[in-house]
Design a protein around this motif. Structure first.
Motif, mmCIF file in Angstrom:
data_model
loop_
_atom_site.group_PDB
_atom_site.id
_atom_site.type_symbol
_atom_site.label_atom_id
_atom_site.label_comp_id
_atom_site.label_asym_id
_atom_site.label_seq_id
_atom_site.Cartn_x
_atom_site.Cartn_y
_atom_site.Cartn_z
ATOM 1 N N PRO A 165 0.808 -1.232 0.000
ATOM 2 C CA PRO A 165 0.000 0.000 0.000
ATOM 3 C C PRO A 165 0.840 1.282 0.000
ATOM 4 C CG PRO A 165 0.040 -0.941 2.203
ATOM 5 C CD PRO A 165 0.875 -1.844 1.344
ATOM 6 N N TRP A 166 1.581 1.465 -1.040
ATOM 7 C CA TRP A 166 2.334 2.714 -1.201
ATOM 8 C C TRP A 166 2.489 2.972 -2.689
ATOM 9 C CZ3 TRP A 166 4.428 -1.671 1.229
ATOM 10 C CH2 TRP A 166 5.309 -2.437 0.452
ATOM 11 N N LEU A 167 2.790 4.224 -3.012
ATOM 12 C CA LEU A 167 2.907 4.634 -4.416
ATOM 13 C C LEU A 167 4.124 3.980 -5.066
ATOM 14 C CD1 LEU A 167 1.397 6.654 -6.310
ATOM 15 C CD2 LEU A 167 3.215 8.270 -5.792
ATOM 16 N N LYS A 168 3.897 3.358 -6.233
ATOM 17 C CA LYS A 168 5.021 2.701 -6.916
ATOM 18 C C LYS A 168 5.221 3.343 -8.285
ATOM 19 C CE LYS A 168 5.574 -1.704 -5.450
ATOM 20 N NZ LYS A 168 5.384 -3.127 -5.700
ATOM 21 N N LEU A 215 -8.694 -11.994 0.825
ATOM 22 C CA LEU A 215 -8.135 -10.744 1.365
ATOM 23 C C LEU A 215 -9.145 -9.947 2.189
ATOM 24 C CD1 LEU A 215 -5.938 -9.478 -1.618
ATOM 25 C CD2 LEU A 215 -5.164 -10.553 0.502
ATOM 26 N N GLY A 216 -10.418 -10.096 1.863
ATOM 27 C CA GLY A 216 -11.448 -9.392 2.635
ATOM 28 C C GLY A 216 -11.626 -7.953 2.189
ATOM 29 N N PRO A 217 -12.781 -7.350 2.547
ATOM 30 C CA PRO A 217 -13.131 -6.030 2.034
ATOM 31 C C PRO A 217 -12.172 -4.901 2.400
ATOM 32 C CG PRO A 217 -14.717 -6.787 3.698
ATOM 33 C CD PRO A 217 -13.847 -7.951 3.374
ATOM 34 N N ALA A 218 -11.627 -4.913 3.624
ATOM 35 C CA ALA A 218 -10.751 -3.797 4.027
ATOM 36 C C ALA A 218 -9.511 -3.766 3.144
ATOM 37 C CB ALA A 218 -10.357 -3.939 5.499
ATOM 38 N N VAL A 219 -8.865 -4.904 2.994
ATOM 39 C CA VAL A 219 -7.620 -4.957 2.219
ATOM 40 C C VAL A 219 -7.909 -4.761 0.728
ATOM 41 C CG1 VAL A 219 -5.709 -6.486 1.561
ATOM 42 C CG2 VAL A 219 -6.406 -6.311 3.964
ATOM 43 N N LEU A 220 -9.032 -5.299 0.241
ATOM 44 C CA LEU A 220 -9.348 -5.122 -1.187
ATOM 45 C C LEU A 220 -9.693 -3.665 -1.494
ATOM 46 C CD1 LEU A 220 -11.257 -8.447 -1.918
ATOM 47 C CD2 LEU A 220 -9.063 -7.718 -2.898
ATOM 48 N N LEU A 221 -10.338 -2.985 -0.551
ATOM 49 C CA LEU A 221 -10.604 -1.551 -0.774
ATOM 50 C C LEU A 221 -9.282 -0.793 -0.870
ATOM 51 C CD1 LEU A 221 -12.672 0.847 -0.926
ATOM 52 C CD2 LEU A 221 -12.340 1.086 1.523
ATOM 53 N N GLN A 222 -8.331 -1.180 -0.033
ATOM 54 C CA GLN A 222 -7.004 -0.549 -0.080
ATOM 55 C C GLN A 222 -6.296 -0.870 -1.394
ATOM 56 O OE1 GLN A 222 -5.460 1.618 1.939
ATOM 57 N NE2 GLN A 222 -7.346 1.754 3.124
ATOM 58 N N ALA A 223 -6.418 -2.134 -1.830
ATOM 59 C CA ALA A 223 -5.805 -2.516 -3.116
ATOM 60 C C ALA A 223 -6.398 -1.644 -4.221
ATOM 61 C CB ALA A 223 -6.064 -3.995 -3.389
ATOM 62 N N TYR A 224 -7.718 -1.486 -4.183
ATOM 63 C CA TYR A 224 -8.423 -0.669 -5.182
ATOM 64 C C TYR A 224 -7.925 0.773 -5.161
ATOM 65 C CZ TYR A 224 -12.371 1.807 -7.337
ATOM 66 O OH TYR A 224 -13.150 2.616 -8.121
ATOM 67 N N ARG A 225 -7.707 1.290 -3.946
ATOM 68 C CA ARG A 225 -7.248 2.678 -3.789
ATOM 69 C C ARG A 225 -5.938 2.923 -4.554
ATOM 70 N NH1 ARG A 225 -4.103 5.898 -3.503
ATOM 71 N NH2 ARG A 225 -3.694 7.626 -2.100
ATOM 72 N N TRP A 226 -5.038 1.925 -4.551
ATOM 73 C CA TRP A 226 -3.754 2.088 -5.252
ATOM 74 C C TRP A 226 -3.884 1.751 -6.731
ATOM 75 C CZ3 TRP A 226 -0.520 5.155 -3.163
ATOM 76 C CH2 TRP A 226 -0.537 5.328 -1.779
ATOM 77 N N ILE A 227 -4.785 0.824 -7.054
ATOM 78 C CA ILE A 227 -4.992 0.459 -8.469
ATOM 79 C C ILE A 227 -5.487 1.667 -9.261
ATOM 80 C CG2 ILE A 227 -6.490 -0.903 -10.020
ATOM 81 C CD1 ILE A 227 -6.291 -3.182 -7.854
ATOM 82 N N ILE A 228 -6.362 2.463 -8.657
ATOM 83 C CA ILE A 228 -6.962 3.576 -9.408
ATOM 84 C C ILE A 228 -6.203 4.902 -9.251
ATOM 85 C CG2 ILE A 228 -9.320 2.658 -9.489
ATOM 86 C CD1 ILE A 228 -9.853 4.731 -7.119
#
Ligand code: SF4
Ligand code: SF4
Ligand code: FES
Length: 283
Positions: A165-168, A215-228
């Motif tokens: 969860p960081w900018l790449k 992964l569950g909703p919390a982690v997937l929401l975070q994944a989504y946050r970086w994907i977009i």
């Protein structure tokens, strides 16, 4: 857990009060001079007093306890502003061993997440007006309990770490701020506000049963946050990483997560968006 201990303290207080007045009565009688006429009477009164020695030594303690008990009793009349206040009161004045997480007291840090009257939420934002009579407080569901209201979130944090969860960026040199358009910034609304409280994941039946893989909703929401995030350059790798039968597709869109989120976010929608992106990007 019942938080009302008023009855217990009321009884203790009554018992202590009657014990204290018994001893005081004896003291008053013996010191009134009515009985101490001879050396023998003197010896008898001394013996009687000695018999009360322990009680006399305890009288100050009783008095302190009564005052304390009465102040605990007044809990019934104190107006708490929220559920966390109640826990603080119990910890500070009744049972210092009570364990729970808390920090900001303003619904920002996510640490006070727990289950209150059957619904996950943040204790610090559960208003007093929503508490009628007794309140039943439990740790977040389906976690190993470390102590009292503290659930073990180490598995969830490992999963969080796994989505990086960081900018790449590969091309941009990060010596100055990396800008994005207002439109791209708006896309992060509804995702960046997540405080990782885990109310959603611990209310998700799929996560209950497959929390080690899904992964569950919390982690997937975070994944989504970086994907977009328009500034991130690992979109495809990120999508590939979560495009997994167990990590992502265990979500059956039951929406418990969205109903549980105390910040009003919609992790189920974010999960659906990830699925859509994977389908259309042919990852
Ligand atoms: S929508 Fe998905 S993530 Fe949310 S509770 Fe249901 S299964 Fe879990
Ligand atoms: S989506 Fe909501 S419930 Fe889930 S971790 Fe984030 S803030 Fe908490
Ligand atoms: S104490 Fe930080 S969210 Fe409740």
């Amino acid at each position: 857990m019942r938080v009302s201990t008023a009855q217990f303290y009321l009884q203790s207080s009554q018992q202590m009060s009657s014990k204290a007045s018994d001893v005081n009565e004896q003291m008053a009688y013996l010191t009134s001079g009515k009985r101490v006429l001879t050396a023998k009477d003197d010896a008898v009164s001394y013996g009687t007093l000695a018999g009360y020695k322990d009680d006399l030594a305890n009288i100050e303690k009783y008095k302190r306890n009564i005052t304390q008990a009465e102040s605990h009793n007044s809990m019934q009349e104190v107006a708490f502003s929220n559920a966390e206040d109640i826990l603080n009161k119990i910890k500070n004045e009744i049972d210092p061993s009570l364990a729970y997480r808390r920090s900001c007291a303003h619904g920002v840090c996510g640490s006070c997440a727990m289950n209150m009257d059957g619904k996950n939420g943040l204790a610090c934002t559960k208003p007093h007006s929503e508490i009628e009579g007794d309140i039943n407080i439990y740790p977040l569901p389906h976690l190993k309990v470390k102590k009292d209201l503290i659930g073990d979130l180490s598995g969830l944090y490992k999963q969080y770490e796994s989505i990086e969860p960081w900018l790449k960026t590969n091309t941009k040199v990060e010596t100055t701020e990396i800008l994005q358009t207002k439109e791209d910034r708006v896309k992060l609304d509804g995702a960046y506000e997540c405080i990782m409280c885990a109310c959603c994941s611990t209310s998700c039946p799929s996560y209950w049963w497959n929390g080690d893989k899904y992964l569950g909703p919390a982690v997937l929401l975070q994944a989504y946050r970086w994907i977009i995030d328009s500034r991130d350059e690992e979109r495809e790798t990120r999508l590939k990483k979560v495009a997994d039968e167990l990590k992502l597709y265990r979500c059956h869109t039951i929406l418990n997560c969205t109903n549980a989120c105390p910040k009003g976010l919609n992790p189920a929608k974010a999960i659906a968006e990830i699925k859509k992106m994977i389908a259309t990007a042919n990852v």
